[in-house]
Scaffold this active site. Structure first.
Site, PDB file in Angstrom:
ATOM      1  N   LYS A  21       0.852  -1.180   0.000  1.00 30.20           N
ATOM      2  CA  LYS A  21       0.000   0.000   0.000  1.00 30.20           C
ATOM      3  C   LYS A  21       0.889   1.231   0.000  1.00 30.20           C
ATOM      4  CE  LYS A  21      -4.334   1.475   0.204  1.00 30.20           C
ATOM      5  NZ  LYS A  21      -5.135   1.146   1.396  1.00 30.20           N
ATOM      6  N   HIS A  22       0.706   2.091  -0.971  1.00 27.08           N
ATOM      7  CA  HIS A  22       1.521   3.297  -1.108  1.00 27.08           C
ATOM      8  C   HIS A  22       3.015   2.975  -1.072  1.00 27.08           C
ATOM      9  CE1 HIS A  22      -2.045   5.703  -1.063  1.00 27.08           C
ATOM     10  NE2 HIS A  22      -2.383   5.332   0.151  1.00 27.08           N
ATOM     11  N   ASN A  25      12.666   5.601   7.857  1.00 29.46           N
ATOM     12  CA  ASN A  25      13.250   4.574   8.712  1.00 29.46           C
ATOM     13  C   ASN A  25      12.324   3.347   8.764  1.00 29.46           C
ATOM     14  OD1 ASN A  25      15.688   5.810   9.727  1.00 29.46           O
ATOM     15  ND2 ASN A  25      14.379   7.231  10.867  1.00 29.46           N
ATOM     16  N   HIS A  52      14.655   5.480   0.277  1.00 30.27           N
ATOM     17  CA  HIS A  52      14.006   6.785   0.404  1.00 30.27           C
ATOM     18  C   HIS A  52      13.040   7.033  -0.742  1.00 30.27           C
ATOM     19  CE1 HIS A  52      17.591   7.471   2.994  1.00 30.27           C
ATOM     20  NE2 HIS A  52      16.695   8.103   3.712  1.00 30.27           N
TER      21      HIS A  52
END
Length: 529
Positions: free
Chosen positions: A280-281, A423, A529
């Site tokens: 999800k996302h 993180n 990231h």
């Protein structure tokens, strides 16, 4: 600029012969004089068409194994001459240069040659020189010359000629010119990228990326953003090469999330058992292995049922009917798998908005490649993260060594953490994620969020305690302070896998010992990231 330009003379020189004869016949039927070279001329003649060899026009035979055939003023003058410029017209008359109104060229198959694993010399021989030179010349002179570089444009060309009684319009030629320059740019990018790799040049002075349009998208991440999907021509299994069996067109976010899901599930070989990842996302909300694919899906789903709603499901082996039925119990955007049996496809047929994609195989997580990201004023380029761990790579740093079961869960958690935005904190128990904390500015917050999600799911599942009790936990980077590790211990984790390397490693190890945890260092980080 002149709008309509009649096509009276065309030069055809193609490596891809698809549609060539049909195009040649259509042009000849309009009285267009055909010039050609080598194998193209031979194919046209075999079809009974009259063709003039370029060698007869230039007065020079093809030579040097075909390296030299079109690089001549009789060709380039015919392509570059401005028909409304008296000086150009006089030069054409003086030197007997005939105008070329249409160029049909596609290039030597360099990209395919490289993809086939050809050696250096063979790749060099498949770098086209005359083709790009002619394409660029014709595209520059699009005021008078049409240039076709893709077989898929043949039909449009014939429609244009029919509409304009054998002529091409300026707008049509402009569109062809833009596509032509994009093709030569992509071709040069492929050559330069291959050569950099062949020479071991990891940071060439200039780097170019290119892609071919796969689909225009309704919008990007948000409705006010325009977007499109381009493919780079590689054969790596995934969303770019998959077959879509049903469902509406993929959106920008669907493509991004489906790629993330399939790259994650590809970490788990079918030989090691069925595996499922729910995304999800772009973050995993559940990943599991089990004895059956259906069970793997159920266990992944039970990590975070709320987030799984409207998510992307990726499987590491052929989708079967039982798993398809389980997936259909909630709304799912996309399912991607190496294959799907007919019964599974029949189940999904009742869910018209669910997209089913099959890839024919898994992506190789160890395959080298490049990843790049745009920043203001430039872009960052790095190797794809192919880092993987073996059991023997682990360094036990605590008084208590992990059990075999804890080691298995630690390695599983570490693999998943590689695909979680930093993180990242991942709790795993018995081969399934039971808590995922992603994308937080503080590692301790990721630890607590993952634990909180596990507590919420314990209530949903009617469990007496969260599944983080007795779990292994992975951190994608080192714990800078003991607080994150202690939060994991408070959640019930018994084993920790992390890179190590903090200035306070000694404090973190001491805290782990005091809490009775087993902890291993990997010496490897997995920031995402």
């Amino acid at each position: 600029m002149t709008d309509l330009v009649p096509v009276r003379r065309a030069l055809l020189s193609v490596s891809d012969k698809e549609g060539l004869v049909e195009l040649g016949r259509a042009l000849a039927a309009r009285g267009v004089e055909l010039l050609s070279t080598g194998g193209t001329a031979r194919s046209l003649r075999e079809a009974g068409l009259g063709v003039i060899d370029v060698a007869d026009v230039t007065g020079f035979p093809e030579m040097m194994d075909g390296r030299v055939k079109t690089l001549h003023p009789m060709v380039h003058g015919g392509l570059l001459a401005l028909r409304d410029n008296p000086d150009h017209a006089a030069a054409m008359e003086k030197h007997g240069i005939g105008a070329i109104d249409l160029l049909v060229v596609n290039l030597y198959p360099f990209e395919e040659t490289v993809a086939a694993g050809a050696n250096y010399a063979e790749c060099i021989e498949n770098i086209d020189i005359g083709g790009p030179a002619m394409i660029r010349a014709a595209a520059k002179n699009h005021a008078f010359v049409g240039v076709v570089i893709d077989t898929e444009d043949y039909a449009g060309l014939l429609v244009e000629l029919e509409k304009n009684d054998g002529a091409t319009s300026l707008a049509f030629r402009q569109g062809l010119a833009q596509r032509a320059y994009a093709r030569t740019a992509a071709y040069d990018a492929a050559v330069s990228t291959w050569m950099a790799g062949a020479l071991g040049e990891t940071s060439p002075r200039r780097r170019a990326f290119a892609g071919a349009l796969a689909q225009t998208l309704r919008y990007g991440e948000n409705p006010h953003q325009r977007a499109a999907f381009y493919v780079d021509g590689s054969d790596r299994p995934g969303v770019a090469t998959a077959t879509q069996w049903q469902g509406k067109e993929l959106s920008y976010n669907n493509i991004n999330d489906t790629d993330a899901a399939f790259e994650l599930v590809s970490e788990f070989l079918p030989a090691d058992g069925p595996a499922c990842a729910i995304i999800k996302h772009a973050n995993p909300c559940g990943v599991a292995r089990a004895a059956t694919l259906q069970e793997a899906y159920r266990r992944a789903f039970d990590c975070d049922r709320t987030s799984a709603f409207g998510g992307i499901v990726a499987l590491n082996m052929k989708l079967d009917e039982a798993t398809a039925r389980a997936i259909c119990e909630i709304f799912t955007e996309v399912v991607i798998a190496p294959a799907a049996d007919d019964a599974a496809k029949d189940v999904f047929a009742a869910k018209k908005n669910l997209r089913l994609l099959t890839t024919g195989g898994l992506a190789n997580p160890a395959e080298p490649g490049l990843a790049f990201r745009q920043v203001s004023g430039g872009f960052l380029v790095q190797d794809r993260d192919t880092g993987r761990l073996r059991r023997e790579d682990l360094k036990v740093v605590t008084k208590r060594a992990p059990s075999e079961a804890e080691i298995a869960d630690m390695l599983f958690a570490w693999t998943v953490a590689k695909h979680v935005k930093s993180n990242a904190i991942v709790y795993v128990k018995d081969g399934a994620t039971v808590g995922v904390g992603a994308g937080q500015m503080s590692r301790v917050d990721s630890t607590r969020i993952a634990a909180r999600k596990s507590m919420d799911m314990a209530e949903v599942l009617g469990l007496s305690a969260p599944l983080t009790k007795g779990a292994a936990v992975a951190s994608d980077a080192f714990f800078p302070f003991p607080d994150g590790l202690l939060a994991a211990a408070d959640a019930g984790a018994t084993a920790v896998i992390q890179p190590g390397g903090s200035m306070r490693d000694d404090e973190v190890i001491a805290a782990a010992d005091e809490a009775g945890l087993a902890m291993v260092f990997t010496g490897m980080r997995h920031f995402l990231h």
